[in-house]
Design a protein around this motif. Structure first.
Motif, PDB file in Angstrom:
ATOM      1  N   GLY A  74      -3.855   8.364  17.220  1.00  0.00           N
ATOM      2  CA  GLY A  74      -3.711   7.165  16.400  1.00  0.00           C
ATOM      3  C   GLY A  74      -4.376   7.222  15.038  1.00  0.00           C
ATOM      4  N   GLU A  75      -5.172   8.261  14.798  1.00  0.00           N
ATOM      5  CA  GLU A  75      -5.854   8.348  13.499  1.00  0.00           C
ATOM      6  C   GLU A  75      -5.196   9.415  12.633  1.00  0.00           C
ATOM      7  N   PRO A  76      -4.908   9.096  11.376  1.00  0.00           N
ATOM      8  CA  PRO A  76      -4.345  10.126  10.502  1.00  0.00           C
ATOM      9  C   PRO A  76      -5.311  11.305  10.384  1.00  0.00           C
ATOM     10  N   ILE A  77      -4.762  12.506  10.313  1.00  0.00           N
ATOM     11  CA  ILE A  77      -5.647  13.665  10.183  1.00  0.00           C
ATOM     12  C   ILE A  77      -6.258  13.666   8.795  1.00  0.00           C
ATOM     13  N   ALA A  78      -7.579  13.686   8.778  1.00  0.00           N
ATOM     14  CA  ALA A  78      -8.297  13.572   7.507  1.00  0.00           C
ATOM     15  C   ALA A  78      -8.024  14.799   6.662  1.00  0.00           C
ATOM     16  N   GLY A  79      -7.825  14.585   5.376  1.00  0.00           N
ATOM     17  CA  GLY A  79      -7.535  15.710   4.508  1.00  0.00           C
ATOM     18  C   GLY A  79      -8.790  16.405   4.022  1.00  0.00           C
ATOM     19  N   THR A  80      -9.935  15.789   4.192  1.00  0.00           N
ATOM     20  CA  THR A  80     -11.155  16.357   3.630  1.00  0.00           C
ATOM     21  C   THR A  80     -12.081  16.831   4.733  1.00  0.00           C
ATOM     22  N   ASP A  81     -13.074  17.573   4.317  1.00  0.00           N
ATOM     23  CA  ASP A  81     -13.988  18.183   5.258  1.00  0.00           C
ATOM     24  C   ASP A  81     -15.092  17.203   5.646  1.00  0.00           C
ATOM     25  N   ASP A  82     -14.721  16.129   6.319  1.00  0.00           N
ATOM     26  CA  ASP A  82     -15.770  15.209   6.747  1.00  0.00           C
ATOM     27  C   ASP A  82     -15.916  15.262   8.265  1.00  0.00           C
ATOM     28  N   ALA A  83     -16.751  14.386   8.794  1.00  0.00           N
ATOM     29  CA  ALA A  83     -17.053  14.429  10.231  1.00  0.00           C
ATOM     30  C   ALA A  83     -15.797  14.233  11.072  1.00  0.00           C
ATOM     31  N   ARG A  84     -14.923  13.308  10.635  1.00  0.00           N
ATOM     32  CA  ARG A  84     -13.730  13.046  11.428  1.00  0.00           C
ATOM     33  C   ARG A  84     -12.832  14.276  11.449  1.00  0.00           C
ATOM     34  N   TRP A  85     -12.691  14.909  10.302  1.00  0.00           N
ATOM     35  CA  TRP A  85     -11.838  16.082  10.218  1.00  0.00           C
ATOM     36  C   TRP A  85     -12.347  17.188  11.138  1.00  0.00           C
ATOM     37  N   ARG A  86     -13.677  17.365  11.142  1.00  0.00           N
ATOM     38  CA  ARG A  86     -14.236  18.424  11.994  1.00  0.00           C
ATOM     39  C   ARG A  86     -14.000  18.112  13.465  1.00  0.00           C
ATOM     40  N   ARG A  87     -14.123  16.847  13.821  1.00  0.00           N
ATOM     41  CA  ARG A  87     -13.863  16.453  15.203  1.00  0.00           C
ATOM     42  C   ARG A  87     -12.391  16.689  15.544  1.00  0.00           C
ATOM     43  N   GLN A  88     -11.530  16.341  14.587  1.00  0.00           N
ATOM     44  CA  GLN A  88     -10.097  16.536  14.834  1.00  0.00           C
ATOM     45  C   GLN A  88      -9.744  18.011  14.938  1.00  0.00           C
ATOM     46  N   ARG A  89     -10.363  18.829  14.097  1.00  0.00           N
ATOM     47  CA  ARG A  89     -10.075  20.257  14.153  1.00  0.00           C
ATOM     48  C   ARG A  89     -10.501  20.874  15.471  1.00  0.00           C
ATOM     49  N   ARG A  90     -11.548  20.293  16.059  1.00  0.00           N
ATOM     50  CA  ARG A  90     -12.018  20.785  17.349  1.00  0.00           C
ATOM     51  C   ARG A  90     -11.019  20.449  18.440  1.00  0.00           C
ATOM     52  N   ASP A  91     -10.365  19.316  18.239  1.00  0.00           N
ATOM     53  CA  ASP A  91      -9.476  18.791  19.257  1.00  0.00           C
ATOM     54  C   ASP A  91      -8.089  19.445  19.257  1.00  0.00           C
ATOM     55  N   MET A  92      -7.779  20.138  18.147  1.00  0.00           N
ATOM     56  CA  MET A  92      -6.460  20.781  18.049  1.00  0.00           C
ATOM     57  C   MET A  92      -6.693  22.253  17.796  1.00  0.00           C
ATOM     58  N   GLN A  93      -6.205  23.092  18.676  1.00  0.00           N
ATOM     59  CA  GLN A  93      -6.407  24.518  18.483  1.00  0.00           C
ATOM     60  C   GLN A  93      -5.067  25.226  18.423  1.00  0.00           C
ATOM     61  N   MET A  94      -5.096  26.379  17.744  1.00  0.00           N
ATOM     62  CA  MET A  94      -3.857  27.112  17.531  1.00  0.00           C
ATOM     63  C   MET A  94      -3.930  28.463  18.239  1.00  0.00           C
ATOM     64  N   VAL A  95      -2.831  28.854  18.879  1.00  0.00           N
ATOM     65  CA  VAL A  95      -2.735  30.178  19.508  1.00  0.00           C
ATOM     66  C   VAL A  95      -1.575  30.922  18.856  1.00  0.00           C
ATOM     67  N   PHE A  96      -1.897  32.074  18.261  1.00  0.00           N
ATOM     68  CA  PHE A  96      -0.857  32.801  17.533  1.00  0.00           C
ATOM     69  C   PHE A  96      -0.218  33.885  18.384  1.00  0.00           C
ATOM     70  N   GLN A  97       0.891  34.412  17.839  1.00  0.00           N
ATOM     71  CA  GLN A  97       1.683  35.412  18.554  1.00  0.00           C
ATOM     72  C   GLN A  97       0.959  36.728  18.801  1.00  0.00           C
ATOM     73  N   ASP A  98       0.359  37.253  17.749  1.00  0.00           N
ATOM     74  CA  ASP A  98      -0.114  38.628  17.829  1.00  0.00           C
ATOM     75  C   ASP A  98      -1.605  38.670  18.151  1.00  0.00           C
ATOM     76  N   PRO A  99      -1.956  38.906  19.426  1.00  0.00           N
ATOM     77  CA  PRO A  99      -3.351  38.817  19.808  1.00  0.00           C
ATOM     78  C   PRO A  99      -4.228  39.855  19.113  1.00  0.00           C
ATOM     79  N   LEU A 100      -3.663  41.001  18.761  1.00  0.00           N
ATOM     80  CA  LEU A 100      -4.509  42.033  18.168  1.00  0.00           C
ATOM     81  C   LEU A 100      -4.966  41.619  16.771  1.00  0.00           C
ATOM     82  N   SER A 101      -4.062  41.001  16.002  1.00  0.00           N
ATOM     83  CA  SER A 101      -4.475  40.629  14.660  1.00  0.00           C
ATOM     84  C   SER A 101      -5.261  39.326  14.671  1.00  0.00           C
TER      85      SER A 101
END
Ligand code: ADP
Ligand code: MG
Lengths: 332, 344
Positions: A74-101
């Motif tokens: 429900g909260e827009p993803i903050a565009g700046t490096d503040d506390a909310r953004w850091r919390r949001q970044r923790r909550d969303m993680q990315m898994v990429f295709q190439d594990p070696l790189s």
């Protein structure tokens, strides 16, 4: 139940210069052209088609959108490096295709799994190590793998490490961009089953991106098919794969080679033709029109929007909505 | 050479690979990447070669064409119409490449020369194989582009590879391969990098060319679906050895090797059924297990499987062409592919 991750009308355009040296013309590449979707806790949305990786990047704010926005809980993803953004970044993680790189070849994998905790300043050293060991166990690796280097592991094991690293911060959303595409079939199935187990165990939501329809079908609760930066069809996998509405979905589904009863088999209902055009030269009207066997005058004049059919399936096609004739037409 | 062809029975295979083995010596390791591979391709036949990455699919054909380089030690025989290719000197094998056996690869865009037009690359191939003059080569190049269904062929001849899509570049590679009018086309994962709808079109094209020209096709793929739809027969490789070899009509219905069964169960099928993975992972080529190479991952293994690599043989009740390298091949072949087998 509220939606965990909501993407609203995401657009990403890039200014590019076409080849041709000094005389190269400036053009706009519409990598993403108005994409909306939502993801509930414990759901998996699969995507297939053109514009997938851009969607992944935009939806967790790795790439800034040209317009549109993403909301997390429900909260827009903050565009700046503040506390909310850091919390949001923790909550969303990315898994990429190439594990070696995705891994640093000079550092033992256990320490790489601890790293996100260090970056976010969580726990002391002993706690971080305990957490990393626990997560490595969750993804099915042995304690002795902790001190191994990436090149000492197999492809499947490396993909597990990448998954473990994404899970250390206990996120609620995992965006997986082709997470099994680099793996062999026998190993691919191990990782897919693991993803399903982790989803249930940790109540995760996945945005799962793959070009492999068979994989998407197995893992998703809801599937979106993209073509040239837009969603052209969306719905539950069974409906989408058994009764595709959009001619592009139908062409894709028919094109998947299958092992069926041991014979060579040509069972295509729609003969695939043409190739996706360069995203710089998107045709007017319906972007799929030049490859579509059903295309009519209307398709050249008017771009179909993503609309619901009576059973809830979302489709962007004039024929599917009965505005032009076609084998897929139905009266709304 | 012509009379030698005439002397052979018409149903003799075009290619007969006998007991092919390949050793590599690298800085860290010395290992055997391929062991005792036997494989035939009939005239005009489409044979699929399936296996996980590193199983030896590519090196089999690179060895046949003498393209493996000095680090490889190759033994065995690769008979093309009865003539062993492995003993040939550089001049002789050059005459085979492209003319008798042509090969296309996964990444067409990087196999083409980025600095030269499509037309000049096809013409060069025509001049090399047939000594055609410029005008004849130009006309033939245009005909070949038409043949691989590239629209507006005359204009495309002037294009550079970067001006064409991945699918179009793969068609150009096929046109270059056709320039030598080969009797066998080896297509090494030719569609892996392509979109599903484009993949289907390229595979349809290869099938059509094979039927029209009588050229045989060896299709290398990690995707069982691709070989099921496009081949008559399948050879399954694992860790440098042939595990199973059979007609499509048998191998997909009654797979007689646990590895084949495992691979089939691991593919998410079109009904979206849950898959069953094969446990563990492929052994390192420099430390193969003592007995059957698949034994450490096999749910059906018995103590005797650790003694030696089982030879290929026909399971009971199967045709003589169906061969499996499993001690329990007879039991395996009694259950259908989708049937769960109980390990014991
Ligand atoms: N030039 C080379 N030097 C050393 N090892 C090689 C070389 N080429 C291939 N190999 C090894 O040979 C094995 C088979 O390779 P390859 O035929 O390319 O597998 P596939 O095509 O089935 O993926 C692998 O273990 C690979 O690492
Ligand atoms: Mg290969």
């Amino acid at each position: 139940m509220t939606d965990l991750l909501v993407a609203e009308n995401l657009v990403r355009h890039y200014a590019v210069r076409l080849p041709g040296g000094l005389f190269g013309r400036q053009a706009v590449l519409k990598a993403l052209d108005g994409v909306s979707f939502s993801l509930r806790r414990g759901r998996i949305v699969g995507e297939s088609g053109c514009g997938k990786s851009t969607t992944a990047g935009l939806s967790i704010d790795l790439i800034p959108p040209t317009s549109g926005r993403t909301l997390l809980d429900g909260e827009p993803i903050a565009g700046t490096d503040d506390a909310r953004w850091r919390r949001q970044r923790r909550d969303m993680q990315m898994v990429f295709q190439d594990p070696l790189s995705a891994l640093d070849r000079r550092i033992p994998v256990g320490r790489q799994v601890m790293e996100p905790l260090l970056i976010h300043g969580l726990g002391d050293r002993a706690e971080r190590e305990a957490r990393a060991r626990a997560v490595l166990g969750n993804v099915g690796l042995q304690p002795h793998h902790f001190d191994r280097y990436p090149h000492e592991l197999s492809g499947g094991q490396r993909q597990r490490v990448v998954l473990a690293r994404a899970l250390t911060l206990n996120p609620s959303v995992l965006v997986c961009d082709e997470p099994v595409s680099a793996l062999d079939v026998s190993i691919q199935a191990q990782v897919l089953n693991l993803l399903e187990r982790l989803q249930a165990e940790f109540d995760l939501a996945y945005l799962f991106i793959s070009h492999d329809l068979k994989v998407v079908r197995q893992i998703s609760h809801d599937v979106a098919v993209m073509y040239l930066g837009r969603i052209v069809e969306q719905g539950p996998p069974k409906r989408l794969f058994e009764q595709p509405e959009h001619p592009y979905t139908r062409m894709l589904v028919d094109a998947v080679p299958a092992v069926l009863g041991g014979g060579r088999r040509f069972r295509r209902r729609i003969q695939p033709r043409g190739e996706p055009p360069n995203p710089i030269d998107v045709p007017t009207g319906c972007p799929f029109r030049p490859r579509c066997p059903l295309a009519q005058q209307l398709c050249m004049a008017e771009r179909p929007t993503l609309e619901r059919l009576p059973d809830g399936q979302l489709v962007a096609c004039h024929a599917a909505h009965g505005r032009i004739p076609g084998p897929l037409a139905r009266t709304a | 050479m012509e009379d030698r062809v005439a002397a052979r029975p018409p149903d003799a295979p075009l290619i007969e690979i006998r007991n092919l083995a390949i050793h590599f010596r690298t800085r860290q390791h010395q290992f055997r990447a391929l062991s005792g591979v036997n494989l035939t391709v009939g005239r005009g036949e489409a044979v699929g070669l399936v296996g996980e990455s590193g199983s030896g699919k590519s090196i089999t054909w690179l060895a046949a064409l003498g393209l493996l380089g000095p680090r490889a030690r190759v033994s065995g025989e690769v008979l093309l119409d009865g003539r062993d290719l492995l003993g040939l000197d550089e001049t002789a094998i050059t005459g085979v490449r492209g003319r008798e056996i042509a090969m296309i690869f996964q990444d067409a865009s990087s196999s083409l020369n980025p600095l030269r037009t499509i037309g000049s690359q096809i013409r060069e191939s025509l001049r090399h194989h047939w000594g055609m003059d410029r005008n004849t080569a130009h006309a033939e190049a245009k005909r070949l582009l038409d043949r691989v269904q590239i629209p507006f062929a005359a204009q495309r001849l002037k294009d550079y590879p970067h001006q064409l899509s991945g699918g179009m570049n793969q068609r150009v590679m096929i046109a270059i391969a056709l320039a030598g009018r080969p009797r066998l086309l080896v297509a090494d994962e030719p569609t892996t990098a392509l979109d599903a709808t484009v993949q289907a079109q390229i595979l349809d094209l290869l099938d059509e060319l094979r039927r029209d020209t009588g050229m045989a096709l060896a299709l290398i793929s990690h995707d069982f679906g691709v070989v099921a739809e496009n081949c008559d027969r399948v050879v399954v490789l694992y860790a440098g050895r042939v595990m199973e070899n059979a007609q499509n009509s048998e191998i997909f219905i009654r797979p007689a090797h646990p590895y084949t069964r495992g691979l089939l169960a691991a593919i998410p099928d079109s009904a979206g059924e849950r898959t069953r993975p094969i446990r563990g992972s492929v052994p390192e080529p420099w430390s193969p297990p003592p007995g059957c190479v698949f034994e450490p991952r096999c749910d059906f293994a018995r103590p005797e499987c650790r003694a030696a690599q089982p030879p290929l043989a026909s399971p009971a009740g199967a045709t003589a062409m169906h061969r499996s390298a499993c001690l329990r091949r007879d039991e395996m072949a009694t259950a259908t592919a989708r049937q769960e087998m109980v390990a014991s």
